[in-house]
Scaffold this motif. Sequence first.
Motif, mmCIF file in Angstrom:
data_model
loop_
_atom_site.group_PDB
_atom_site.id
_atom_site.type_symbol
_atom_site.label_atom_id
_atom_site.label_comp_id
_atom_site.label_asym_id
_atom_site.label_seq_id
_atom_site.Cartn_x
_atom_site.Cartn_y
_atom_site.Cartn_z
ATOM 1 N N HIS A 134 0.679 -1.377 0.069
ATOM 2 C CA HIS A 134 0.154 0.059 -0.124
ATOM 3 C C HIS A 134 0.804 1.091 0.103
ATOM 4 C CE1 HIS A 134 1.269 -0.898 3.959
ATOM 5 N NE2 HIS A 134 1.101 0.423 4.418
ATOM 6 N N ARG A 163 -5.976 8.058 5.407
ATOM 7 C CA ARG A 163 -6.048 6.421 5.862
ATOM 8 C C ARG A 163 -7.314 5.959 5.982
ATOM 9 N NH1 ARG A 163 -1.942 3.658 10.103
ATOM 10 N NH2 ARG A 163 -2.874 1.537 9.931
ATOM 11 N N PRO A 164 -7.592 4.697 5.568
ATOM 12 C CA PRO A 164 -7.073 3.844 4.513
ATOM 13 C C PRO A 164 -7.246 4.151 3.061
ATOM 14 C CG PRO A 164 -8.547 2.721 5.540
ATOM 15 C CD PRO A 164 -8.918 4.117 6.068
ATOM 16 N N THR A 207 -14.762 -0.437 -5.154
ATOM 17 C CA THR A 207 -13.314 -0.678 -5.436
ATOM 18 C C THR A 207 -12.962 -1.979 -5.660
ATOM 19 O OG1 THR A 207 -12.843 0.963 -3.668
ATOM 20 C CG2 THR A 207 -10.923 -0.638 -4.151
ATOM 21 N N GLN A 208 -13.691 -3.128 -5.441
ATOM 22 C CA GLN A 208 -13.548 -4.294 -5.833
ATOM 23 C C GLN A 208 -13.896 -4.560 -7.361
ATOM 24 O OE1 GLN A 208 -15.788 -7.806 -4.212
ATOM 25 N NE2 GLN A 208 -14.036 -8.231 -3.320
ATOM 26 N N LEU A 238 -11.239 -2.821 -9.716
ATOM 27 C CA LEU A 238 -10.013 -3.552 -9.820
ATOM 28 C C LEU A 238 -10.327 -4.851 -10.573
ATOM 29 C CD1 LEU A 238 -9.204 -6.046 -7.961
ATOM 30 C CD2 LEU A 238 -9.368 -4.420 -6.229
ATOM 31 N N GLU A 287 -9.018 4.928 -3.487
ATOM 32 C CA GLU A 287 -9.023 3.607 -3.570
ATOM 33 C C GLU A 287 -7.643 2.822 -3.281
ATOM 34 O OE1 GLU A 287 -11.047 1.826 -7.015
ATOM 35 O OE2 GLU A 287 -12.893 2.945 -6.340
ATOM 36 N N THR A 288 -6.761 3.821 -2.633
ATOM 37 C CA THR A 288 -5.617 3.222 -1.886
ATOM 38 C C THR A 288 -4.678 2.548 -3.094
ATOM 39 O OG1 THR A 288 -6.845 2.797 0.035
ATOM 40 C CG2 THR A 288 -4.788 2.010 0.207
ATOM 41 N N ALA A 346 -5.528 0.644 -5.635
ATOM 42 C CA ALA A 346 -6.085 -0.613 -6.183
ATOM 43 C C ALA A 346 -5.699 -1.041 -7.311
ATOM 44 C CB ALA A 346 -7.636 -0.624 -5.916
ATOM 45 N N LEU A 355 -6.056 -14.538 0.899
ATOM 46 C CA LEU A 355 -5.043 -13.840 0.049
ATOM 47 C C LEU A 355 -4.634 -12.480 0.878
ATOM 48 C CD1 LEU A 355 -6.056 -11.061 -1.788
ATOM 49 C CD2 LEU A 355 -7.712 -12.909 -2.744
ATOM 50 N N GLU A 414 -0.749 -2.229 9.354
ATOM 51 C CA GLU A 414 -1.629 -1.486 8.509
ATOM 52 C C GLU A 414 -2.160 -2.230 7.522
ATOM 53 O OE1 GLU A 414 1.869 0.716 6.430
ATOM 54 O OE2 GLU A 414 1.818 2.402 8.241
ATOM 55 N N ASP A 417 -5.254 -2.638 7.410
ATOM 56 C CA ASP A 417 -6.591 -1.661 6.932
ATOM 57 C C ASP A 417 -6.250 -0.920 5.407
ATOM 58 O OD1 ASP A 417 -4.432 -0.025 8.157
ATOM 59 O OD2 ASP A 417 -5.969 1.619 8.480
ATOM 60 N N TYR A 418 -4.911 -0.627 5.163
ATOM 61 C CA TYR A 418 -4.798 -0.080 3.874
ATOM 62 C C TYR A 418 -4.809 -1.158 2.765
ATOM 63 C CZ TYR A 418 -2.015 3.802 5.395
ATOM 64 O OH TYR A 418 -1.628 5.307 5.575
ATOM 65 N N LEU A 419 -4.604 -2.597 3.189
ATOM 66 C CA LEU A 419 -4.728 -3.542 2.336
ATOM 67 C C LEU A 419 -6.076 -4.097 2.050
ATOM 68 C CD1 LEU A 419 -2.612 -5.313 0.798
ATOM 69 C CD2 LEU A 419 -2.757 -6.962 2.432
ATOM 70 N N LYS A 437 -8.588 -2.259 2.170
ATOM 71 C CA LYS A 437 -9.102 -1.239 1.173
ATOM 72 C C LYS A 437 -8.424 -1.259 -0.310
ATOM 73 C CE LYS A 437 -11.427 2.282 -0.515
ATOM 74 N NZ LYS A 437 -12.974 2.065 -1.156
ATOM 75 N N GLN A 438 -7.237 -1.551 -0.440
ATOM 76 C CA GLN A 438 -6.499 -1.774 -1.656
ATOM 77 C C GLN A 438 -7.285 -3.125 -2.436
ATOM 78 O OE1 GLN A 438 -2.407 -3.289 -2.303
ATOM 79 N NE2 GLN A 438 -2.248 -0.773 -3.031
ATOM 80 N N LYS A 439 -7.500 -4.037 -1.690
ATOM 81 C CA LYS A 439 -7.948 -5.210 -2.528
ATOM 82 C C LYS A 439 -9.549 -5.461 -2.634
ATOM 83 C CE LYS A 439 -3.776 -7.179 -2.778
ATOM 84 N NZ LYS A 439 -3.139 -7.066 -3.843
ATOM 85 N N GLY A 440 -10.369 -4.061 -2.200
ATOM 86 C CA GLY A 440 -11.716 -4.126 -2.456
ATOM 87 C C GLY A 440 -12.364 -4.891 -1.245
ATOM 88 N N ALA A 441 -11.920 -5.225 -0.190
ATOM 89 C CA ALA A 441 -12.299 -5.756 0.794
ATOM 90 C C ALA A 441 -13.144 -4.793 1.801
ATOM 91 C CB ALA A 441 -11.240 -6.605 1.541
ATOM 92 N N LEU A 442 -13.113 -3.829 1.816
ATOM 93 C CA LEU A 442 -13.524 -2.953 2.933
ATOM 94 C C LEU A 442 -14.851 -2.640 2.575
ATOM 95 C CD1 LEU A 442 -12.577 -1.741 5.415
ATOM 96 C CD2 LEU A 442 -11.738 0.364 4.160
#
Lengths: 345, 345, 345, 345
Positions: A76, A127-128, C62-63, C66, C91-92, C94, D66, D222, D224-226, D228-233
């Motif tokens: 990230h 964040r985030p 976001t999902q 991506l 979207e961090t 993504a 993942l 961190e 929480d960042y991941l 969001k980045q992976k579309g899981a939030l």
Amino acid sequence: MYNFKNDYSEGAHPAILKKLLETNEVQQDGYGEDEYSAEAKNLIKQKLNNPEASVYFVSGGTQTNLLVISILLKAHEAVISATTGHIYSHETGAIEATGHRIITVDTDDGKLRPHDISNILNEYSLRPHVVKPKMVYISNSTEIGTIYHKNELEELSQFCKLNNLWLFMDGARLGQALTAEDNDLSLADIARLTDVFYIGGTKNGALLGEAVIFNQPQVAPEFDYLLKQKGALLAKGRVLGIQFLELFRDDLYFKLGNHANNMAMKISVALREKGYSFLTESTTNQIFPILPRLLIDSLSQKYLFYEWAAIDDQHSAVRLITSWATKEEAVDVFIADFSSFSDKI
Amino acid sequence: MYNFKNDYSEGAHPAILKKLLETNEVQQDGYGEDEYSAEAKNLIKQKLNNPEASVYFVSGGTQTNLLVISILLKAHEAVISATTGHIYSHETGAIEATGHRIITVDTDDGKLRPHDISNILNEYSLRPHVVKPKMVYISNSTEIGTIYHKNELEELSQFCKLNNLWLFMDGARLGQALTAEDNDLSLADIARLTDVFYIGGTKNGALLGEAVIFNQPQVAPEFDYLLKQKGALLAKGRVLGIQFLELFRDDLYFKLGNHANNMAMKISVALREKGYSFLTESTTNQIFPILPRLLIDSLSQKYLFYEWAAIDDQHSAVRLITSWATKEEAVDVFIADFSSFSDKI
Amino acid sequence: MYNFKNDYSEGAHPAILKKLLETNEVQQDGYGEDEYSAEAKNLIKQKLNNPEASVYFVSGGTQTNLLVISILLKAHEAVISATTGHIYSHETGAIEATGHRIITVDTDDGKLRPHDISNILNEYSLRPHVVKPKMVYISNSTEIGTIYHKNELEELSQFCKLNNLWLFMDGARLGQALTAEDNDLSLADIARLTDVFYIGGTKNGALLGEAVIFNQPQVAPEFDYLLKQKGALLAKGRVLGIQFLELFRDDLYFKLGNHANNMAMKISVALREKGYSFLTESTTNQIFPILPRLLIDSLSQKYLFYEWAAIDDQHSAVRLITSWATKEEAVDVFIADFSSFSDKI
Amino acid sequence: MYNFKNDYSEGAHPAILKKLLETNEVQQDGYGEDEYSAEAKNLIKQKLNNPEASVYFVSGGTQTNLLVISILLKAHEAVISATTGHIYSHETGAIEATGHRIITVDTDDGKLRPHDISNILNEYSLRPHVVKPKMVYISNSTEIGTIYHKNELEELSQFCKLNNLWLFMDGARLGQALTAEDNDLSLADIARLTDVFYIGGTKNGALLGEAVIFNQPQVAPEFDYLLKQKGALLAKGRVLGIQFLELFRDDLYFKLGNHANNMAMKISVALREKGYSFLTESTTNQIFPILPRLLIDSLSQKYLFYEWAAIDDQHSAVRLITSWATKEEAVDVFIADFSSFSDKI
């Protein structure tokens, strides 16, 4: 046609080819475990005044950039670069391909300063929902010929330490930077002020090769795995070792950089004398004179170079690059041609 | 200590170094757009009997494998390999690092056959909960010295076409495969029967370099972007071009492969005569004799080689590799030493 | 404290919860193979006037972004977005995490036009040293409340087709866009003019869920694999199916979007009447009035909302969002409070 | 047709739906910052006897796997799993898609033991040519119904600590594992003996949701960042919070797991009484009886279940799964049908 398009138009400095020949039949271990690589690393560490540094040899600049950035950044995290930075402008998304955003800063001179970084940190604070800026990428010399001075690098280094940011210097043209007339940095300064940097061989006399230096080895103790995984570990690592062995024996590296700069400055002085101005204040081997299109057309009949940027309807900036291999006679002929073409328009 | 550990212990064939010297000061375009690369590609395409093929030069085998596999596979697709396949056994997860599973098949001889692939296709059928097998990766010669025969490759090729699978041949040691005494394949056969393959230079006389061939250019028309993105595009691409220009001028490539094989076969015959057996039926430059540990210990005093696999308490298989650079005198001394040590135990 | 921070502060429209309850004990196949999902997809395809479309349900925006972007882009390809685009701003990283650069365009109104794209194509032409722009990402409504009109989308669509670019519309707030007073687009228009788009549920009455539509199924025939691989395939896919079944039964989706817009417009009118201006010309459920800081401070005592951008020392733009769940009484109280606070400063 | 194919054929436990209804109109912060999520996390931390733990809610198991694996592994590191492990067998290469190899171990009972790991460490020692094994992934209950006992988990935990390996437990069916008749582990034991694990909601009464627990928050500060980045939030994170709030209020989670196990054991006892044997020694809600094909055919007329593995020409193992929602009457009817069909063949 003489080629001023880049500093990798010729092969290698003859000393390197000579050493390749001399050592050719000596059996050596593969994958960088050869004696020449070991000796070259020692020479470099002496110059850095840092016996603890970790040194690795990599084939080219894009490969080096993606290896260094991807080993230091978490998923990230992002890297900050000038918009002119090579990683942003000329590497086909190599950094994004490792998963990381490049956050860009528009600059006049290709250099980053603490307030640029500070602005970015403020913008990326939610964040985030945003990436975390974690590395500052600078080039020395920059892609537009300028260099960092010691006070500038010290300020940037201090800012990065305070803000827990990695400072990474792309030294594809470090030889030219460190031999510029206005340079006040040494390799040892750079080793002290950055976390990681590299010494470019390809653009300063080597067949291929960049030497990556982690100033504190614990920063990336398993970089060897990544070299192999990304296809950067040459079976005949001796080839890379020999490049740097010769470049750092007797300071050849600095002599070559100095020659490249001198050739560019000779052209630069001549063009200024004819009244032309420049897009950037370069003191290294890349210069960007602003010329009338008619003059550019004439020069293009005999010389290869890039048109860099349109200035107005009748003028463009061009990029002229000299190198360790540029012959002074060729420069003299160019200046004479330039003068003659210029007088005609 | 004479080194039988691998086929990349020396530098390059002298013809290559000579050409590097001769062309050193000629200015050329960068990034593979030089004349030597163009000429080398033409020579190769003639050998392939396929003027339409796309040829690219890459520094090393791992890099080539990851580039080829990642450009051909979509995110959810996987590659099938023998467990001994280099991509699975010795490349630090380079393929997985591009996002793809390697599905492995245990084999005795390092070779894949249609029924192996068929089994995998059956196992991986529960769409979308499993990856989709989409490529077959084979090595010729294999990592354990065996080679593919024409009928085997034809069967595999036909099976892959029927099942819409890419067939990719890793030719890191293709020179040795094609000059093995039992070989019946030509470069043109391989071009006809695979989708993509490469001709290994590093392990057959080059300083560095593998030549990747897409037999139908439309399979990967934008491979050049990927080369740059993954850091595989050398600024001085001439270095790679010159390797293959010399290797394919006057069939040097095949002469070197043949020499490497002859040296290994000479050792092989001598060991068989002393009554030793082998782990694999190699006809190329890697042989795997099964020896008593006491004999291995004695040999280790004078020679470098790998212990490959323990067979029982008192025996191991070792790997002996010869190369284009292996001197016949060294082989003769080795055989004499072997015989002498063998007689003592 | 009443919350105008976003349009996902409440749960789901009661019709959805009711359906969850009614169907709770009915056994269904997992992973989206349930009857409710099938029925919901049919309803959507009818609205699209495209029985051939492929529809998938995904948990969040976001999902979705991506997944769609990474399945359509090859490794060296990039997506073009307004700087305000959600994929760039919130979207961090993504998209970069899937390996692709986002090329940004600064805009006043959050919308992309052909000349913006044309400029980018010119900038990114130095193959293979730059990424290849291959997709245009737009949001409707945009992140700053504006919408695309039919002629704008037609021009953009035509430009993309001519230039072989994918056109992808992020419809996280499509319900609000299509019910804005100045809207002239239908779902069927969007299906005709884009390659892929999604219908946002989360911000328009669903517990969670976005419906992705590939207008031509052959564009991404194996999207199901990617859904599973990226962790987007819910075991109880029925949950997502039920959201869209209820939202598209009796046009509930459009009624909810319309209500959200009406609530925002009611506030908007009231603020204009008090003489305040707006940062953007929103006709949807996000409005960005520019207010004196003193007034913002007063409002902050009773209401939750974001300060969006500082305008000058004494003014900032704030973001007020309404939703399907916003009560008109709450809006009326807000307007009264606003009026009262405004009169005092 | 009654469905014994899986444990996610129905919706959610009624208590969860009731809570969704009750809280539906309460405004809450998004992205997991709601009160229900906070309260649910507190309940879980009490059960773990670890107030310092970091708890996150994620939609499903593949996504969780993942996320956890990719945040803990560096680029060159690999995860070790049983071949039956869900990450290897049923997740479409999700882990490889994040760049990491899964190193597999064949087992009879789906469980890993120190000597399995030890063998892998020995095989993967040729640094830097191989990946570095760095994580052990286990499932409890396993994908074939078996569970880990306290002494087994303690040995594995100790081995991992000694060898600097992460220990990660996939608890998609942890509720069933911890309520098996032969279980001697508690949630607090698992929190003490692993680095990270998750508590599966989807397969034990939730609409969706898994609770990931990092027992020492500094392991992944961190995360929480991941997410969001992976579309899981999820924007409406309240949905996930409410699932676990209800599951962990009054130990509902364990009651549901216990019921699922009881239903499977009831079937198991009946089948054993009829003389049938089982592929695995399951004490949880998945059982794998070996049945004659004729009997399987008869059962298939009235029941849905998977054929798991062919045993011989006339027998196959089938998988029967029960859940929190399985009605005892349905089980009784199944047993009667089974008995009747069995008697006829």
